[in-house]
Motif scaffolding. Sequence first.
Motif, mmCIF file in Angstrom:
data_model
loop_
_atom_site.group_PDB
_atom_site.id
_atom_site.type_symbol
_atom_site.label_atom_id
_atom_site.label_comp_id
_atom_site.label_asym_id
_atom_site.label_seq_id
_atom_site.Cartn_x
_atom_site.Cartn_y
_atom_site.Cartn_z
ATOM 1 N N LEU A 1 0.804 -1.218 0.000
ATOM 2 C CA LEU A 1 0.000 0.000 0.000
ATOM 3 C C LEU A 1 0.835 1.266 0.000
ATOM 4 O O LEU A 1 0.379 2.321 -0.431
ATOM 5 N N GLU A 2 2.070 1.168 0.483
ATOM 6 C CA GLU A 2 2.939 2.346 0.485
ATOM 7 C C GLU A 2 3.240 2.813 -0.934
ATOM 8 O O GLU A 2 3.624 3.973 -1.153
ATOM 9 N N ASN A 3 3.041 1.940 -1.922
ATOM 10 C CA ASN A 3 3.278 2.294 -3.324
ATOM 11 C C ASN A 3 2.056 2.898 -3.997
ATOM 12 O O ASN A 3 2.135 3.322 -5.153
ATOM 13 N N GLN A 4 0.927 2.929 -3.296
ATOM 14 C CA GLN A 4 -0.344 3.268 -3.936
ATOM 15 C C GLN A 4 -0.949 4.581 -3.452
ATOM 16 O O GLN A 4 -2.053 4.942 -3.849
ATOM 17 N N VAL A 5 -0.248 5.281 -2.582
ATOM 18 C CA VAL A 5 -0.760 6.533 -2.026
ATOM 19 C C VAL A 5 -0.724 7.634 -3.085
ATOM 20 O O VAL A 5 0.240 7.762 -3.837
ATOM 21 N N THR A 6 -1.784 8.446 -3.132
ATOM 22 C CA THR A 6 -1.838 9.625 -3.995
ATOM 23 C C THR A 6 -2.363 10.801 -3.176
ATOM 24 O O THR A 6 -2.758 10.639 -2.022
ATOM 25 N N LYS A 7 -2.402 11.952 -3.790
ATOM 26 C CA LYS A 7 -2.918 13.126 -3.090
ATOM 27 C C LYS A 7 -4.411 13.005 -2.796
ATOM 28 O O LYS A 7 -4.943 13.772 -1.980
ATOM 29 N N LYS A 8 -5.088 12.055 -3.446
ATOM 30 C CA LYS A 8 -6.513 11.840 -3.198
ATOM 31 C C LYS A 8 -6.770 10.895 -2.021
ATOM 32 O O LYS A 8 -7.917 10.716 -1.604
ATOM 33 N N THR A 9 -5.727 10.273 -1.497
ATOM 34 C CA THR A 9 -5.887 9.351 -0.373
ATOM 35 C C THR A 9 -6.466 10.106 0.828
ATOM 36 O O THR A 9 -6.012 11.209 1.142
ATOM 37 N N PRO A 10 -7.458 9.541 1.513
ATOM 38 C CA PRO A 10 -8.055 10.232 2.655
ATOM 39 C C PRO A 10 -7.124 10.267 3.859
ATOM 40 O O PRO A 10 -6.125 9.528 3.904
ATOM 41 N N PRO A 11 -7.410 11.118 4.856
ATOM 42 C CA PRO A 11 -6.577 11.213 6.058
ATOM 43 C C PRO A 11 -6.466 9.870 6.775
ATOM 44 O O PRO A 11 -7.424 9.084 6.817
ATOM 45 N N VAL A 12 -5.295 9.631 7.352
ATOM 46 C CA VAL A 12 -5.009 8.341 7.987
ATOM 47 C C VAL A 12 -4.430 8.554 9.384
ATOM 48 O O VAL A 12 -3.550 9.398 9.581
ATOM 49 N N PHE A 13 -4.917 7.769 10.343
ATOM 50 C CA PHE A 13 -4.332 7.715 11.688
ATOM 51 C C PHE A 13 -3.749 6.318 11.875
ATOM 52 O O PHE A 13 -4.427 5.312 11.642
ATOM 53 N N LEU A 14 -2.487 6.258 12.310
ATOM 54 C CA LEU A 14 -1.777 4.991 12.470
ATOM 55 C C LEU A 14 -1.399 4.763 13.927
ATOM 56 O O LEU A 14 -1.054 5.707 14.643
ATOM 57 N N VAL A 15 -1.441 3.506 14.353
ATOM 58 C CA VAL A 15 -1.013 3.101 15.697
ATOM 59 C C VAL A 15 -0.107 1.884 15.560
ATOM 60 O O VAL A 15 -0.447 0.933 14.830
ATOM 61 N N HIS A 16 1.032 1.895 16.240
ATOM 62 C CA HIS A 16 1.943 0.745 16.160
ATOM 63 C C HIS A 16 2.866 0.735 17.371
ATOM 64 O O HIS A 16 3.195 1.799 17.911
ATOM 65 N N ALA A 17 3.290 -0.445 17.797
ATOM 66 C CA ALA A 17 4.294 -0.590 18.847
ATOM 67 C C ALA A 17 5.650 -0.843 18.206
ATOM 68 O O ALA A 17 5.763 -1.615 17.241
ATOM 69 N N LYS A 18 6.691 -0.201 18.757
ATOM 70 C CA LYS A 18 8.023 -0.314 18.173
ATOM 71 C C LYS A 18 8.589 -1.720 18.296
ATOM 72 O O LYS A 18 9.466 -2.111 17.518
ATOM 73 N N ASP A 19 8.109 -2.492 19.270
ATOM 74 C CA ASP A 19 8.644 -3.846 19.458
ATOM 75 C C ASP A 19 7.768 -4.921 18.824
ATOM 76 O O ASP A 19 7.890 -6.101 19.154
#
Length: 299
Positions: free
Chosen positions: A217-235
């Motif tokens: 999905l990191e290859n498919q982002v465009t300026k039309k992509t809607p806002p995104v909130f991400l959550v992740h643990a470093k470990d």
Amino acid sequence: MSSLSLFAVGQDVFELYPADSIPNSKPSSLVEKAETAGSGRLIISNVTKPTLTVYLPDPSKANGTAVIICPGGGYRVLAADHEGAAVAKKFNEWGVTAFVLKYRLPSDESMENKTIGPLQDAQRAIQFVREKAKLWQLNPKQVGIMGFSAGGHLAGSATVHFDQAFIPNPLKTSLRPDFSILVYPVISFSDEFSHKGSREALLGQEPDPEQVKFFSLENQVTKKTPPVFLVHAKDDRTVKIDNSLKLKEALDKARVKNDLYTYEKGGHGFGMNNPSSDVEWMKFVYQWMFDQDLILKKR
């Protein structure tokens, strides 16, 4: 009788499609199972008939915003409670109408093309909620999607591939979610960062390079992509945090609104409650939605 009532299978559960019109499906011997895992969490497997379970807020709190929730499970099972129903009830507290998507799990036995089955269901869920928005007094321009782990990959796929309809769409209903919340999501199918179990379940053991690119999905982002909130643990050793970092990098490059909350510890699959931290990441989601007028005052 309305078309919606024809799809009802319970008071708050709706079939996504008429029973004889599920796209990309074929007869199979698979039988859906719902079991309680050793952790006490509800796990659903062998899903061949997708549904939406509706969770309505108190009418006095309802604000017209909706979110479709995609539980995780490696595209092999669905963690239907702590990444589904429990999250929906939290949104209800905020006045948000929540829909838990029980999407089809990819299977060569039950699908003509298993690679697009889950995405078809995510797109249909967005279409279904928008077209029936009046039923639940929703704002059709405030329909978001959320996903955990492989469900995050599914929600993310719907977030970046909305211009390509994999389902019939005679009304030309927008399949673009208005916002996206991705929690320890599988993002990349590259050899370096991929959660190989999810990739294999969706694309097979020897995936076509073009499919790998399409579902990275990191290859498919465009300026039309809607806002995104991400959550992740470093470990997180199951789905490396590089997945969220790569997506954030792409969102930043395209100048798409986004935010990333990271935990130092927590591993994978913690749902709303990270046992290693007192910080509740959902509080940041609330503020993020509020700041972008995604949680609106009651009309």
